[in-house]
Design an enzyme around this catalytic site. Structure first.
Site, PDB file in Angstrom:
ATOM      1  N   HIS A   1      -5.000  -3.395  -2.527  1.00  0.00           N
ATOM      2  CA  HIS A   1      -6.401  -3.343  -2.080  1.00  0.00           C
ATOM      3  C   HIS A   1      -6.665  -2.034  -1.335  1.00  0.00           C
ATOM      4  O   HIS A   1      -7.726  -1.424  -1.466  1.00  0.00           O
ATOM      5  CB  HIS A   1      -6.701  -4.490  -1.116  1.00  0.00           C
ATOM      6  CG  HIS A   1      -6.836  -5.828  -1.762  1.00  0.00           C
ATOM      7  ND1 HIS A   1      -7.661  -6.062  -2.837  1.00  0.00           N
ATOM      8  CD2 HIS A   1      -6.262  -7.030  -1.461  1.00  0.00           C
ATOM      9  CE1 HIS A   1      -7.584  -7.350  -3.168  1.00  0.00           C
ATOM     10  NE2 HIS A   1      -6.740  -7.950  -2.355  1.00  0.00           N
TER      11      HIS A   1
ATOM     12  N   HIS B   1       0.757  -6.397  -2.231  1.00  0.00           N
ATOM     13  CA  HIS B   1      -0.554  -6.889  -2.666  1.00  0.00           C
ATOM     14  C   HIS B   1      -1.672  -6.248  -1.845  1.00  0.00           C
ATOM     15  O   HIS B   1      -2.615  -5.664  -2.382  1.00  0.00           O
ATOM     16  CB  HIS B   1      -0.573  -8.419  -2.516  1.00  0.00           C
ATOM     17  CG  HIS B   1      -1.903  -9.054  -2.776  1.00  0.00           C
ATOM     18  ND1 HIS B   1      -2.170  -9.786  -3.908  1.00  0.00           N
ATOM     19  CD2 HIS B   1      -3.051  -9.080  -2.046  1.00  0.00           C
ATOM     20  CE1 HIS B   1      -3.414 -10.217  -3.868  1.00  0.00           C
ATOM     21  NE2 HIS B   1      -3.975  -9.812  -2.739  1.00  0.00           N
ATOM     22  N   GLU B   2      -1.534  -6.359  -0.520  1.00  0.00           N
ATOM     23  CA  GLU B   2      -2.599  -5.820   0.339  1.00  0.00           C
ATOM     24  C   GLU B   2      -2.683  -4.305   0.203  1.00  0.00           C
ATOM     25  O   GLU B   2      -3.759  -3.713   0.290  1.00  0.00           O
ATOM     26  CB  GLU B   2      -2.369  -6.231   1.802  1.00  0.00           C
ATOM     27  CG  GLU B   2      -2.378  -7.739   2.046  1.00  0.00           C
ATOM     28  CD  GLU B   2      -3.609  -8.456   1.510  1.00  0.00           C
ATOM     29  OE1 GLU B   2      -4.672  -7.834   1.397  1.00  0.00           O
ATOM     30  OE2 GLU B   2      -3.488  -9.656   1.171  1.00  0.00           O
TER      31      GLU B   2
ATOM     32  N   HIS C   1      -7.244   0.785  -3.609  1.00  0.00           N
ATOM     33  CA  HIS C   1      -8.608   0.677  -4.121  1.00  0.00           C
ATOM     34  C   HIS C   1      -9.585   1.291  -3.108  1.00  0.00           C
ATOM     35  O   HIS C   1     -10.477   2.057  -3.470  1.00  0.00           O
ATOM     36  CB  HIS C   1      -8.910  -0.809  -4.380  1.00  0.00           C
ATOM     37  CG  HIS C   1     -10.212  -1.068  -5.057  1.00  0.00           C
ATOM     38  ND1 HIS C   1     -10.819  -2.298  -5.049  1.00  0.00           N
ATOM     39  CD2 HIS C   1     -11.033  -0.257  -5.763  1.00  0.00           C
ATOM     40  CE1 HIS C   1     -11.950  -2.228  -5.727  1.00  0.00           C
ATOM     41  NE2 HIS C   1     -12.103  -1.009  -6.168  1.00  0.00           N
TER      42      HIS C   1
HETATM   43 ZN   LIG Z   1      -6.036  -9.936  -2.350  1.00  0.00          ZN
END
Ligand SMILES: [Zn+2]
Length: 700
Positions: free
Chosen positions: A496, A492-493, A499
């Protein structure tokens, strides 16, 4: 907590200073003579922050003054461009300081933060409420149709104008002053909330000295508890704390019911003990101040002010959305409870299940129904292998590579760094990974940055991205083995982080600027890859034998993705609704915080065996984490990520590079370039649908 700080600090702004400082020796104010101009953590000490903040605010103020004092008529070039480029030094200092405050908090940093927060808030307000500056922006904004701006420049202009209006630029002087007062007070209160929470989390200790009280716990958790005890001065005993790596396994496995209850109370009563760290009075003040702020700006509630800027647009849309999830979720949660009660009855428990029993019997139900025991998966989930697995996925999708660096200054020896390169070998970003739990670290996992992407006429400056987690510390050089939840957290991280690596934009104001309820799309979509059989085959290898995770176990993980979804959806939606209830108050709140919470939960029919994922007194997201009236965004974004991942599945290739290229372009790199729904449709070819989410969670 999974939170997203990347770019969140870049709008921190600056004020006057009246203090002369020794600038020549302050490494924060010098050029960084390090590889990739990374922060020289080996040279930075706590005493450097305050003078650096003061100097950076002074420089920022001078940059703003240069814009407002310009005698020429305002233009995009002499007003918006320099505004967009202003405050870079302050952003640098703030990024370093606030990231360390989260990862390495101590009393010294905390006291600097307490001193600087009101100044930073005032500085920010002095810019966002500067009437001369706003007049110039407004003048440019009003001529925007005649300026022949390109779409990105036009969007940056609209964003700046909107920011100022939302910050009170159109208010009369009296209301502006009131607003500044509110902002300064909120900044201090939320800092206090977080500080109380850390103190409360550290204060609770459950020390066990009788080995029989450990019955049921896996050896790894017993060893970790012994290490914790040793570090805390209880050598020869076992220590359990309200931190997730400690309390969750205890609640899952420990046979001693009274101790499970004691530890869970240690967790869920944080900030609610009527002691000097109690958060209830702070909550009351904060919800009232936020309501007052919204009213000043012409919004009926704080939630309507916040959500106006999001994809969801109105609080009612969010309520409707959450209730669409709530109805099937609470039904499934009740079925789960009934199934667990049957197990307890069969074992002769002779009691009705209560709050602290859920994890324990859920684990039994998981074993019975899905035959998946976390101790079976853990040996295949070695931290380094998971890291390499997510790098592998990124490589398959985007062609990027990761090269370990050992020459980058670090703020803690736990941290490791990688250079991220494009498929053709050109530099893309630097990536920091800080995995392990430490006493001064905030709870949860998050992605942040020491430097954002920046494009100027002279150069393109590439980002420094960081992921911080609270995974178990290695013991005696043994490999760290993660739970499945921790594995997906890392993916998940990392989403990011991708991104952050890929973000582009000619203006800082629009680079990476996607609405809050879309921010979790890049992260949550990566969780889908973590559990794909093809991907597990690539990284899930036994830490001792090197054997690939067997098909049967992979199948069990897939089956178990439906496990406990009623509970997980319910505790999440309950917290989201609690958040919305706080921030849709239309009158000043003077009641009892716990009674409010109870009413809020009774209204939706939450069962007494479940509490919201975060109770108010430790709901960091909404009281010190930037998610006020926005906790719903994770599920909103899950609609997007489920729908987006479906595109890969439906194409027959989860590594479909053509789709990945579109996702990179329209969502990750250029997500801030246009209306988020339009960008999404450019990637997907159609609007997102809720169906994939409900199916994925087994709620439909
Ligand atoms: Zn998050």
């Amino acid at each position: 907590m999974k939170k997203f700080l990347f770019g969140a600090l870049c709008i921190l702004l600056a004020n006057a200073c009246n203090q002369s400082t020794n600038m020549t020796n302050n490494p924060l104010l010098q050029e960084f003579n390090t590889p990739f101009q990374t922060p020289p953590f080996d040279l930075i000490t706590a005493e450097h922050y305050k003078p650096a903040f003061i100097e950076a605010m002074k420089q920022h103020r001078a940059q703003i003054d240069a814009i407002t004092n310009n005698p020429q008529a305002p233009t995009f070039e002499n007003c918006i461009v320099p505004l967009d480029r202003s405050g870079l030094l302050l952003e640098r200092v703030a990024n370093i300081f606030f990231n360390l405050l989260e990862a390495e908090r101590n009393d010294v940093l905390q006291s600097i933060a307490m001193e600087m927060m009101p100044l930073l808030s005032e500085h920010s307000d002095n810019i966002t409420m500067n009437p001369q500056l706003f007049d110039k922006i407004k003048a440019v904004y009003e001529q925007r149709e005649q300026l022949a701006l390109n779409p990105l420049a036009l969007r940056a202009l609209q964003k700046f104008y909107n920011d100022f209006v939302r910050n009170g630029a159109n208010l009369n002087p009296q209301d502006k002053a009131k607003m500044m007062e509110i902002n300064a007070e909120l900044a201090t209160l939320s800092l206090q909330f977080g500080d109380n929470l850390i103190k409360e989390t550290n204060a609770f200790q459950m020390v066990i000295d009788n080995v029989t009280d450990l019955a049921g716990l896996p050896q790894a958790n017993i060893t970790a508890a012994a290490e914790e005890a040793k570090a805390a001065g209880f050598e020869g005993k076992w220590l359990f704390t309200p931190k997730k790596p400690s309390w969750i396994p205890f609640l899952q496995y420990a046979q001693n019911r009274a101790l499970r209850d004691q530890l869970y109370k240690g967790y869920y009563l944080r900030g609610d003990r009527n002691n000097e760290n109690d958060n209830k009075a702070l909550i009351q003040k904060m919800v009232n101040l936020r309501l007052e702020k919204a009213n000043l700006l012409g919004y009926p509630t704080y939630a309507s002010y916040v959500i106006a800027n999001n994809m969801a647009a109105t609080p009612q849309n969010v309520y409707d959305f959450l209730h669409r999830l709530w109805t099937p979720a609470i039904k499934v949660a009740k079925q789960e409870l009934a199934a667990m009660q049957k197990i307890a009855d069969r074992e002769g428990a002779n009691f009705k299940l209560e709050l602290a029993d859920w994890w324990y019997y859920a684990e039994k139900l998981r074993k019975e129904k899905y035959d998946l025991d976390e101790s079976e998966t853990r040996p295949y989930l070695q931290l380094e292998h998971i890291r390499d697995g997510m790098f592998y996925v990124a490589n398959k999708l985007y062609g990027i590579t990761f090269e370990k660096r050992t020459d980058i200054p670090l703020y803690h020896s736990d941290v490791e760094t990688f250079e991220v390169k494009e498929a053709d070998g050109t530099h893309l970003a630097l990536f920091y990974l800080d995995y392990a739990v430490r006493p001064g670290k905030s709870a949860g996992a998050w992605c942040t940055g020491f430097r954002n992407y920046l494009k100027t006429e002279e150069a393109e400056i590439l980002p420094l991205v960081s992921v911080v987690c609270n995974f178990p510390r290695p013991i005696d050089n043994n490999p760290v083995l993660l739970s499945w939840d921790e594995t997906t957290t890392l993916f998940h991280e990392f989403g990011h982080a991708l991104h952050g690596f890929f973000t582009r934009g000619d203006y800082r104001r629009i680079a990476g600027d996607i609405p809050h309820d879309m921010v979790e799309l890049p992260s949550q979509i990566m969780e889908n890859w973590a559990g794909e059989p093809q991907v597990l085959k690539a990284y899930a290898k036994h830490y001792q034998t090197g054997a690939v995770m067997p098909d049967a176990l992979i199948q069990k993980i897939a089956n178990s993705s439906l496990f406990n979804q009623g509970f997980m959806t319910v505790e999440y939606v309950a917290a989201s609704l609690l958040d919305l209830d706080w921030y849709t108050l239309t009158d000043s709140f003077s009641g009892d915080v716990n009674a409010f919470e109870q009413t809020s939960m009774d209204k939706i029919g939450l069962i007494k065996e479940i509490i919201p994922r975060y109770r108010s007194t430790y709901f960091s997201h909404i009281f010190d984490g930037g998610y006020s009236a926005g906790y719903y965004v994770y599920r909103w974004a899950e609609v997007l990520d489920s729908d987006a991942f479906d595109a890969f599945k439906l194409s027959g290739d989860i590594y479909n590079q053509e789709l990945a290229a579109k996702f990179r372009k329209y969502i990750l790199a250029e997500g801030g370039y246009d209306d988020p729904m339009e960008q999404y449709k450019r990637f997907r070819g159609q609007a997102p649908s809720e169906e994939s989410l409900l199916k994925k969670r087994g709620l439909k």
